[in-house]
Design an enzyme around this catalytic site. Structure first.
Site, short mmCIF file in Angstrom:
data_model
loop_
_atom_site.label_atom_id
_atom_site.label_comp_id
_atom_site.label_asym_id
_atom_site.label_seq_id
_atom_site.Cartn_x
_atom_site.Cartn_y
_atom_site.Cartn_z
N GLU A 195 -5.70 6.13 5.41
CA GLU A 195 -5.62 4.93 4.57
C GLU A 195 -4.59 3.92 5.06
O GLU A 195 -4.65 2.75 4.72
CB GLU A 195 -5.35 5.32 3.11
CG GLU A 195 -4.09 6.11 2.91
CD GLU A 195 -4.06 6.87 1.59
OE1 GLU A 195 -4.29 6.26 0.54
OE2 GLU A 195 -3.79 8.09 1.60
N LYS A 228 -0.65 -1.22 -14.06
CA LYS A 228 -1.27 -0.98 -12.77
C LYS A 228 -2.77 -1.29 -12.76
O LYS A 228 -3.49 -0.96 -13.68
CB LYS A 228 -1.10 0.49 -12.36
CG LYS A 228 -1.47 0.61 -10.90
CD LYS A 228 -2.00 1.84 -10.36
CE LYS A 228 -2.81 1.54 -9.12
NZ LYS A 228 -2.20 0.66 -8.11
N TYR A 284 0.83 -1.20 0.00
CA TYR A 284 0.00 0.00 0.00
C TYR A 284 0.87 1.26 0.00
O TYR A 284 1.88 1.34 0.69
CB TYR A 284 -0.95 0.03 1.21
CG TYR A 284 -2.11 0.98 0.97
CD1 TYR A 284 -3.34 0.49 0.53
CD2 TYR A 284 -1.96 2.36 1.11
CE1 TYR A 284 -4.39 1.35 0.25
CE2 TYR A 284 -3.00 3.23 0.82
CZ TYR A 284 -4.22 2.72 0.40
OH TYR A 284 -5.25 3.59 0.11
P1 IOT Z 1 -3.24 -1.02 -4.96
O1 IOT Z 1 -1.94 -0.38 -5.19
O2 IOT Z 1 -3.85 -1.82 -6.06
O3 IOT Z 1 -3.23 -1.94 -3.67
C1 IOT Z 1 -2.60 -1.56 -2.49
C2 IOT Z 1 -2.06 -2.81 -1.79
O4 IOT Z 1 -3.16 -3.61 -1.33
C3 IOT Z 1 -1.27 -3.75 -2.68
O5 IOT Z 1 0.07 -3.36 -2.82
C4 IOT Z 1 -1.42 -5.07 -1.96
O6 IOT Z 1 -0.54 -5.20 -0.87
C5 IOT Z 1 -2.84 -4.99 -1.45
N1 IOT Z 1 -3.78 -5.59 -2.42
C6 IOT Z 1 -4.31 -5.00 -3.49
N2 IOT Z 1 -5.12 -5.83 -4.15
C7 IOT Z 1 -5.09 -7.00 -3.47
C8 IOT Z 1 -5.71 -8.28 -3.64
N3 IOT Z 1 -6.56 -8.51 -4.64
N4 IOT Z 1 -5.45 -9.25 -2.76
C9 IOT Z 1 -4.59 -9.02 -1.73
N5 IOT Z 1 -3.99 -7.85 -1.52
C10 IOT Z 1 -4.22 -6.85 -2.37
C11 IOT Z 1 -5.06 2.27 -4.06
C12 IOT Z 1 -4.53 1.28 -5.00
O7 IOT Z 1 -4.29 1.50 -6.15
O8 IOT Z 1 -4.29 0.08 -4.46
N6 IOT Z 1 -4.09 2.67 -3.12
C13 IOT Z 1 -3.05 3.60 -3.54
C14 IOT Z 1 -3.12 4.97 -2.94
C15 IOT Z 1 -4.44 5.60 -2.92
C16 IOT Z 1 -4.40 7.08 -3.14
N7 IOT Z 1 -4.23 7.76 -1.91
C17 IOT Z 1 -3.97 9.06 -1.83
N8 IOT Z 1 -3.88 9.79 -2.92
N9 IOT Z 1 -3.78 9.59 -0.67
C18 IOT Z 1 -1.69 3.05 -3.11
O9 IOT Z 1 -0.69 3.76 -3.32
O10 IOT Z 1 -1.62 1.95 -2.58
MG MG Z 2 -0.13 -0.23 -5.59
MG MG Z 3 -3.13 -3.18 -7.48
#
Ligand code: IOT
Ligand code: MG
Ligand code: MG
Length: 511
Positions: free
Chosen positions: A381, A442, A347
């Site tokens: 978050e 992504k 994250y």
């Molecule tokens: P994303 O980067 O897809 O997911 C964040 C984390 O959640 C992943 O690195 C992983 O550890 C876990 N994760 C995601 N999908 C799964 C899955 N299907 N199963 C298990 N674990 C999973 C949103 C995003 O794109 O998530 N988060 C952004 C930031 C949000 C914007 N915030 C802001 N502007 N303040 C991020 O950077 O993570």
């Molecule tokens: Mg990510």
């Molecule tokens: Mg992802």
């Protein structure tokens, strides 16, 4: 110092009072045993209730007229220990922070790289401190003669009723929606409060870098690799098998690869999906490559949406976009029964690298980074309560202070290069992962799980017009916040569908 599975405490409620009195009763979403401690100092009494899983005493430190409680953990212990006289009797993170307070006073908090919230009482002062990212949310209700602080808003709500003196405004600390007198301590901040008056002086201990560094490709990728490696190592030291929540994207796969390389032992990985969408195939490729013990959890979409009250209850966030990222993770953590786990995530990587924005023009990319780094505070978050509601501890290596400082400050051309987003990270990890993982485009967790689309569908089925869906989501999240945080209802008795129907009806009336 070994890293145990969970930190000594994962949350607290403290009450610092002149003289003696009654400590408020605690309400936390974070799962764990509660331990009450009372430290009588010369001119004030510090009462605390700690949420813990067995060694609450390690979260409290006392020396002379100073007492400190710490929820969370530090990641630069070794470095910090060099600042103390050799032979110092420091066993716990709380003792380490207390010893540094003795040397540096509140500037001690400028030294820490960690995931924590802290409260200290000394003389007539109460210090409330967050880590650089405010990753463990911290709230306060200051009043003349008594300062309350807690890692969850809901822990401060019941006591607002029995606190007759009006709360004091706190400069630079935003108020919490509908909870009078309660403020959120900003990220990277120490509030220095006077318990006699309830007034606060704010000191920032961290700010996101505004400048950008020029580095060669080799230099940048080596720096990212080394810094991230150190961050993962600091989070996996100790005997416990780490669990990486794995989407199969570059962010979480990079963490999993470094954890596997570091522990040289067992690694567990876990993926979630719904019946409408998943990233199982992509995660399996990584798990196979790393040889991790991999598990998949499928959450039915209706159950996922039904858990919206849990996501809001845990995160205490009212941002509808953030809630869409956190909802699938909430569902995943809640499905992870069994003993408490130490969980690593990917994250936050997309924030300093502008991964979310799918932006290939460098000026716009850097605008997005600057904007996101200026607006993350208060969104919660990164909160550990998300996994804490199931008794687990989560930690995010990309928001390690050193990793974040580095990633933010890289010039935009290292983030977007040769037509690839997050180039520097992909390049830094390319030797550790299959090429298809390194090159994978992504996909956000809210997309990969179908959360955004199914939440939209739920609203449209309730009669919300297309154009109002985003606003309606925001209203639904607020509605639920008012139930589970402000009114303190159990999320199990709060219904997503009811909130959706109410909002849909309200929108129809005001048409
Ligand atoms: P994303 O980067 O897809 O997911 C964040 C984390 O959640 C992943 O690195 C992983 O550890 C876990 N994760 C995601 N999908 C799964 C899955 N299907 N199963 C298990 N674990 C999973 C949103 C995003 O794109 O998530 N988060 C952004 C930031 C949000 C914007 N915030 C802001 N502007 N303040 C991020 O950077 O993570
Ligand atoms: Mg990510
Ligand atoms: Mg992802």
């Amino acid at each position: 110092m070994m890293t145990p599975t969970l930190p000594a405490a994962t949350g607290f409620l403290v009450s610092a009072r002149q003289g003696v009195g009654r400590a408020p009763g605690p309400v936390f979403a974070t799962m764990g045993a509660h331990e009450s401690v009372a430290e009588a100092l010369r001119t004030q009494t510090l009462d605390a209730v700690l949420v813990h899983s067995g060694s609450a005493e390690d979260a409290v430190a006392r020396f002379g007229d100073t007492a400190l409680v710490l929820a969370g953990e530090l990641y630069n212990r070794e470095e910090l220990l060099t600042l103390l006289p050799s032979g110092s009797d420091v066993r716990t993170d709380a003792q380490l922070v207390l010893a540094l307070l003795g040397v540096y006073d509140l500037h001690a908090f400028r030294l820490l790289n960690g995931r924590f919230a802290a409260a200290a009482a000394l003389g007539n002062r109460v210090l409330l401190a967050t880590d650089h990212a405010g990753s463990v949310p911290l709230y306060t209700l200051p009043a003349p003669g008594r300062v309350l602080a807690a890692t969850e808003i809901k822990a401060l709500v019941p006591s607002t009723a029995d606190t007759p003196p009006a709360g004091r405004p706190v400069a630079d600390a935003p108020r919490v929606r509908r909870v009078p007198g309660v403020h959120q301590v900003p990220a990277g901040t120490v509030l220095d409060l006077d318990v006699r008056t309830g007034t606060a002086v704010t000191s920032r201990t961290w700010a996101p870098p505004l400048s950008r560094r020029v580095m060669s490709e080799a230099e940048a990728t080596a720096a990212v690799r080394t810094t991230l490696e150190r961050a993962v190592r600091a989070r996996t030291a100790g005997g416990t098998t780490p669990l990486v929540v794995l989407s199969g994207g570059i962010d979480s796969s990079g963490v999993a690869a470094l954890a596997a390389a570091h522990t040289h032992g067992p690694l567990d990985t876990l993926s979630m999906g719904t019946e409408t969408a998943d990233e199982f195939a992509e995660a399996r490729v990584v798990a196979g490559h790393l040889g991790s013990a991999h598990r998949e959890i499928t959450v039915p979409t209706a159950d996922l949406l039904g858990q919206l009250p849990y996501a809001v209850w845990a995160s205490e966030s009212v941002d509808p976009d953030i809630i869409e990222y956190l909802l699938p993770l909430t569902a995943l953590y809640r499905a992870l029964d069994g003993p408490p786990r130490r969980i690593l995530t990917g994250y936050g990587a997309d924030i300093p690298l502008a991964g979310m924005h799918r932006e290939d023009r460098l000026p716009q990319l850097d605008t997005a980074v600057a904007y996101d780094m200026a607006t993350f505070d208060g969104l919660n978050e990164m909160t550990p309560v998300l996994s804490g509601i199931q008794g687990h501890w989560s930690t995010h290596p990309y928001w390690d202070r050193d990793v974040l400082d580095l990633l933010v400050s890289l010039e935009a051309g290292l983030k977007r290069r040769y037509g690839r987003d997050k180039w520097v990270l992909r390049e830094a990890m390319s030797a550790l992962l299959p090429q298809e993982t390194v090159n994978r485009p992504k996909l956000g967790v809210h997309e990969g799980s179908g959360t955004t689309s199914s939440f939209s569908l739920l609203l449209m089925d309730a009669g919300v017009p297309d154009a109002d869906v985003h606003r309606a989501k925001s209203l639904v999240v607020r509605e639920i916040f008012d139930r589970v945080v402000v009114e303190g209802l159990d999320p199990a008795v709060v219904s997503t569908t009811d909130a959706v129907d109410q909002v849909a009806a309200r929108l129809k009336e005001t048409e």
